[in-house]
Motif scaffolding. Structure first.
Motif, PDB file in Angstrom:
ATOM      1  N   ALA A  65       0.286   4.259  -4.886  1.00 14.86           N
ATOM      2  CA  ALA A  65      -0.341   5.481  -5.382  1.00 14.86           C
ATOM      3  C   ALA A  65       0.764   6.368  -5.931  1.00 14.86           C
ATOM      4  O   ALA A  65       1.784   6.579  -5.268  1.00 14.86           O
ATOM      5  N   VAL A  66       0.534   6.862  -7.143  1.00 13.52           N
ATOM      6  CA  VAL A  66       1.527   7.691  -7.819  1.00 13.52           C
ATOM      7  C   VAL A  66       0.887   9.031  -8.152  1.00 13.52           C
ATOM      8  O   VAL A  66      -0.245   9.097  -8.642  1.00 13.52           O
ATOM      9  N   ARG A  67       1.624  10.087  -7.871  1.00  7.97           N
ATOM     10  CA  ARG A  67       1.172  11.440  -8.199  1.00  7.97           C
ATOM     11  C   ARG A  67       2.358  12.198  -8.785  1.00  7.97           C
ATOM     12  O   ARG A  67       3.431  12.218  -8.184  1.00  7.97           O
ATOM     13  N   ASP A  68       2.145  12.798  -9.929  1.00 11.45           N
ATOM     14  CA  ASP A  68       3.202  13.542 -10.627  1.00 11.45           C
ATOM     15  C   ASP A  68       4.469  12.716 -10.785  1.00 11.45           C
ATOM     16  O   ASP A  68       5.582  13.214 -10.629  1.00 11.45           O
ATOM     17  N   GLY A  69       4.307  11.418 -11.055  1.00 12.55           N
ATOM     18  CA  GLY A  69       5.440  10.534 -11.298  1.00 12.55           C
ATOM     19  C   GLY A  69       6.126   9.997 -10.058  1.00 12.55           C
ATOM     20  O   GLY A  69       7.054   9.194 -10.169  1.00 12.55           O
ATOM     21  N   ALA A  70       5.700  10.427  -8.876  1.00 13.09           N
ATOM     22  CA  ALA A  70       6.338   9.977  -7.634  1.00 13.09           C
ATOM     23  C   ALA A  70       5.420   9.041  -6.859  1.00 13.09           C
ATOM     24  O   ALA A  70       4.208   9.265  -6.789  1.00 13.09           O
ATOM     25  N   LEU A  71       6.008   8.015  -6.277  1.00 10.41           N
ATOM     26  CA  LEU A  71       5.255   7.087  -5.449  1.00 10.41           C
ATOM     27  C   LEU A  71       4.975   7.765  -4.110  1.00 10.41           C
ATOM     28  O   LEU A  71       5.905   8.169  -3.417  1.00 10.41           O
ATOM     29  N   VAL A  72       3.686   7.918  -3.758  1.00 10.19           N
ATOM     30  CA  VAL A  72       3.317   8.684  -2.563  1.00 10.19           C
ATOM     31  C   VAL A  72       2.484   7.895  -1.550  1.00 10.19           C
ATOM     32  O   VAL A  72       2.193   8.387  -0.469  1.00 10.19           O
ATOM     33  N   GLY A  73       2.099   6.660  -1.905  1.00 11.89           N
ATOM     34  CA  GLY A  73       1.299   5.847  -0.998  1.00 11.89           C
ATOM     35  C   GLY A  73       1.440   4.376  -1.303  1.00 11.89           C
ATOM     36  O   GLY A  73       1.786   3.992  -2.423  1.00 11.89           O
ATOM     37  N   VAL A  74       1.184   3.543  -0.274  1.00 10.69           N
ATOM     38  CA  VAL A  74       1.321   2.094  -0.386  1.00 10.69           C
ATOM     39  C   VAL A  74       0.205   1.431   0.401  1.00 10.69           C
ATOM     40  O   VAL A  74      -0.106   1.861   1.520  1.00 10.69           O
ATOM     41  N   ALA A  75      -0.369   0.376  -0.164  1.00 10.49           N
ATOM     42  CA  ALA A  75      -1.343  -0.442   0.569  1.00 10.49           C
ATOM     43  C   ALA A  75      -1.094  -1.901   0.224  1.00 10.49           C
ATOM     44  O   ALA A  75      -0.640  -2.219  -0.874  1.00 10.49           O
ATOM     45  N   LEU A  76      -1.394  -2.771   1.176  1.00 11.80           N
ATOM     46  CA  LEU A  76      -1.204  -4.204   0.980  1.00 11.80           C
ATOM     47  C   LEU A  76      -2.443  -4.946   1.451  1.00 11.80           C
ATOM     48  O   LEU A  76      -2.902  -4.750   2.578  1.00 11.80           O
ATOM     49  N   LEU A  77      -2.982  -5.779   0.577  1.00  6.04           N
ATOM     50  CA  LEU A  77      -4.122  -6.639   0.874  1.00  6.04           C
ATOM     51  C   LEU A  77      -3.645  -8.079   0.855  1.00  6.04           C
ATOM     52  O   LEU A  77      -2.915  -8.472  -0.054  1.00  6.04           O
ATOM     53  N   THR A  78      -4.070  -8.872   1.844  1.00  3.02           N
ATOM     54  CA  THR A  78      -3.772 -10.298   1.819  1.00  3.02           C
ATOM     55  C   THR A  78      -5.023 -11.060   1.420  1.00  3.02           C
ATOM     56  O   THR A  78      -6.145 -10.568   1.577  1.00  3.02           O
ATOM     57  N   GLN A  79      -4.847 -12.269   0.909  1.00  5.52           N
ATOM     58  CA  GLN A  79      -5.985 -13.074   0.491  1.00  5.52           C
ATOM     59  C   GLN A  79      -6.850 -13.506   1.673  1.00  5.52           C
ATOM     60  O   GLN A  79      -7.966 -13.952   1.468  1.00  5.52           O
ATOM     61  N   SER A  80      -6.365 -13.332   2.888  1.00  6.32           N
ATOM     62  CA  SER A  80      -7.172 -13.657   4.067  1.00  6.32           C
ATOM     63  C   SER A  80      -8.040 -12.480   4.495  1.00  6.32           C
ATOM     64  O   SER A  80      -8.739 -12.562   5.500  1.00  6.32           O
ATOM     65  N   GLY A  81      -8.005 -11.384   3.742  1.00  6.66           N
ATOM     66  CA  GLY A  81      -8.851 -10.232   4.041  1.00  6.66           C
ATOM     67  C   GLY A  81      -8.254  -9.255   5.035  1.00  6.66           C
ATOM     68  O   GLY A  81      -8.973  -8.482   5.653  1.00  6.66           O
ATOM     69  N   LYS A  82      -6.947  -9.285   5.179  1.00  9.23           N
ATOM     70  CA  LYS A  82      -6.284  -8.332   6.070  1.00  9.23           C
ATOM     71  C   LYS A  82      -5.664  -7.207   5.262  1.00  9.23           C
ATOM     72  O   LYS A  82      -5.192  -7.407   4.143  1.00  9.23           O
ATOM     73  N   LEU A  83      -5.664  -6.046   5.870  1.00  8.95           N
ATOM     74  CA  LEU A  83      -5.050  -4.858   5.279  1.00  8.95           C
ATOM     75  C   LEU A  83      -3.919  -4.432   6.222  1.00  8.95           C
ATOM     76  O   LEU A  83      -4.099  -3.575   7.073  1.00  8.95           O
ATOM     77  N   PRO A  84      -2.740  -5.078   6.093  1.00  5.82           N
ATOM     78  CA  PRO A  84      -1.654  -4.762   7.020  1.00  5.82           C
ATOM     79  C   PRO A  84      -0.947  -3.442   6.743  1.00  5.82           C
ATOM     80  O   PRO A  84      -0.271  -2.917   7.624  1.00  5.82           O
ATOM     81  N   LEU A  85      -1.103  -2.904   5.544  1.00  9.70           N
ATOM     82  CA  LEU A  85      -0.440  -1.641   5.191  1.00  9.70           C
ATOM     83  C   LEU A  85      -1.392  -0.731   4.433  1.00  9.70           C
ATOM     84  O   LEU A  85      -2.036  -1.166   3.483  1.00  9.70           O
ATOM     85  N   CYS A  86      -1.422   0.522   4.865  1.00  8.69           N
ATOM     86  CA  CYS A  86      -2.085   1.582   4.117  1.00  8.69           C
ATOM     87  C   CYS A  86      -1.448   2.884   4.607  1.00  8.69           C
ATOM     88  O   CYS A  86      -1.873   3.468   5.602  1.00  8.69           O
ATOM     89  N   TYR A  87      -0.397   3.304   3.923  1.00 10.07           N
ATOM     90  CA  TYR A  87       0.405   4.445   4.356  1.00 10.07           C
ATOM     91  C   TYR A  87       0.585   5.441   3.222  1.00 10.07           C
ATOM     92  O   TYR A  87       0.707   5.054   2.055  1.00 10.07           O
ATOM     93  N   VAL A  88       0.655   6.702   3.589  1.00 11.72           N
ATOM     94  CA  VAL A  88       0.805   7.799   2.631  1.00 11.72           C
ATOM     95  C   VAL A  88       1.895   8.728   3.144  1.00 11.72           C
ATOM     96  O   VAL A  88       2.030   8.937   4.355  1.00 11.72           O
ATOM     97  N   LEU A  89       2.679   9.273   2.229  1.00  6.32           N
ATOM     98  CA  LEU A  89       3.689  10.259   2.635  1.00  6.32           C
ATOM     99  C   LEU A  89       3.009  11.408   3.385  1.00  6.32           C
ATOM    100  O   LEU A  89       1.895  11.809   3.022  1.00  6.32           O
ATOM    101  N   PRO A  90       3.667  11.953   4.407  1.00 10.51           N
ATOM    102  CA  PRO A  90       3.054  13.009   5.216  1.00 10.51           C
ATOM    103  C   PRO A  90       2.515  14.183   4.395  1.00 10.51           C
ATOM    104  O   PRO A  90       1.411  14.667   4.646  1.00 10.51           O
ATOM    105  N   GLU A  91       3.250  14.619   3.397  1.00 13.56           N
ATOM    106  CA  GLU A  91       2.826  15.793   2.623  1.00 13.56           C
ATOM    107  C   GLU A  91       1.660  15.505   1.685  1.00 13.56           C
ATOM    108  O   GLU A  91       1.088  16.426   1.108  1.00 13.56           O
ATOM    109  N   PHE A  92       1.266  14.236   1.555  1.00 14.84           N
ATOM    110  CA  PHE A  92       0.138  13.880   0.701  1.00 14.84           C
ATOM    111  C   PHE A  92      -1.064  13.375   1.484  1.00 14.84           C
ATOM    112  O   PHE A  92      -2.039  12.915   0.893  1.00 14.84           O
ATOM    113  N   GLN A  93      -1.014  13.482   2.791  1.00 13.49           N
ATOM    114  CA  GLN A  93      -2.185  13.118   3.587  1.00 13.49           C
ATOM    115  C   GLN A  93      -3.253  14.189   3.412  1.00 13.49           C
ATOM    116  O   GLN A  93      -2.949  15.353   3.151  1.00 13.49           O
TER     117      GLN A  93
END
Length: 175
Positions: A65-93
């Motif tokens: 996730a990008v806001r105002d040119g800065a990367l502020v969030g990350v998520a990862l999906l696997t083909q097995s249907g798992k979501l091991p990562l879904c994180y956001v910078l504290p100031e963008f929660q």
């Protein structure tokens, strides 16, 4: 300005690492309780090199996730249907960044023909996943020794997404 969600590129690995590490350190204190051994174990694989390998893996779909040119969030999906990562910078929660990531992950999962997503949630993110239609399946330990909540959500597959179309990634229907 709004949030843009896009597939991660290898050059995003360092910035994604910062997002993951800061979010875990600053937003997940209820989980790691400032215990340096727990925190070190959790952060151990959160390096630019490891994140680059997750991005490059053909069995993963990493989004940023990008806001105002800065990367502020990350998520990862696997083909097995798992979501091991879904994180956001504290100031963008609580600004819609996590929701934008989750919506994009679910759309990709549907396109892949995945019928359900599962994830292990930190204590602080449980309400977020519950608000977004995920069901709490109880407590479980992570590989880092932390207690977490196991969440899942049934998805409606995208039209035409089926094993015959090559969008299913297990061999459960193989002859």
């Amino acid at each position: 300005m709004g949030t843009t969600v896009r597939p991660a590129a290898l050059e995003d690995a360092a910035a994604a690492c910062v997002v993951l590490r800061r979010s875990i350190q600053e937003c997940c204190q209820q989980d790691h309780q400032d215990d340096s051994a727990r925190l070190d174990a959790w952060l151990g694989n959160k390096t630019p090199a490891t994140i680059g390998s997750w991005i490059a893996s053909p069995t993963n779909h990493m989004l940023v996730a990008v806001r105002d040119g800065a990367l502020v969030g990350v998520a990862l999906l696997t083909q097995s249907g798992k979501l091991p990562l879904c994180y956001v910078l504290p100031e963008f929660q609580h600004c819609g960044v996590g929701k934008a990531l989750l919506d994009s992950v679910e759309a990709k999962a549907r396109a892949w023909g995945i019928g359900a997503l599962s994830l292990k949630s930190t204590a602080g993110a449980c309400d977020f996943f519950a608000r977004n239609g995920y069901t709490n399946g109880g407590m479980e330990k992570t590989c880092y020794g932390l207690e977490c909540s196991l969440f899942w959500k049934k998805l409606n597959a995208a039209p035409g997404a089926d094993a015959a179309g090559g969008k299913r990634f297990c061999n459960c229907n193989a002859p």
